[in-house]
Write a protein that holds these residues in place. Sequence first.
Motif: not given
Length: 285
Positions: A243-249, A204-208, A210-213
Amino acid sequence: MELLCVEGPSVRAARDRSLLEDPRVLLQLLALEERYLPRTSYFKCVQKDIKPYMRRILADWMLEVCEDECCEVEVFTLAINYLDRFLATVPSNRNWLQLLGATCMFLASKLRDSSPLTANKLCVYTDNSIKIKELLNMELVVLGRLKWDLAAVTPNDFLEHILFRLPLPSVELPRILKHAQTFVTLAATDFNFAMFPPSMIAAGSLAAAIQGLQLQQQTRPGITSLVENIAKITSCDPDCLRECQEQIEDLLKNSLHPYQPMVPSENLEDPEQAGTPTDVCDVVL
């Protein structure tokens, strides 16, 4: 002639590509990760005196200490793992909490840092509210409860293995890794992630990151397929990963508040008032 041995700043060893390329390493991490998760949501059935917001304030203080001492990034997440596993089995008094946090950092830095935190320095960070002897005694208590099993699997252990298997520009990998490590650190401060598998938090952190950058435009196909690729690498469900990615964001957005230091338990305020002293502002969402 006098011979002098002068050591400069410690240099971290480069990753061994043989380990990254061998799929057995990642499979072994996935097989072991649940062994090091807290057995229960301990605030519901173990802890009576300690509340979730107290853990958050303690985690923020631990993170500040690790950052001030330039500890390796793995030290903080490993210390939090020890903290959660201990609290999941031992009913504790809130007055022991800072001593427990210092002890967990003491142990984690011995395992993961080339220049471990000293007992004396940790006592200073508590404004000498704990003594060295108390710290050393607590060290034995924690070791006993953890059954001396300290080589826990944490989200940081998965990051490079996942990155290595993604179709991303190699020039961007260091930046993605740094931002993902920041997300992993943030997740460690929040009890809501305490029982998530480390591989899920890493994914989830990596997905966040990559999307954030905004790197999804540089990948073929886009971010949706990339998330599915990450899910396949870590053997997790794509919907759970999103869902994990969204919670991290969301956690990042809620954490951009001024940091409040550790205060006596009688005056502890709402946990939402305690921000995270990390370089989260470098992460662009």
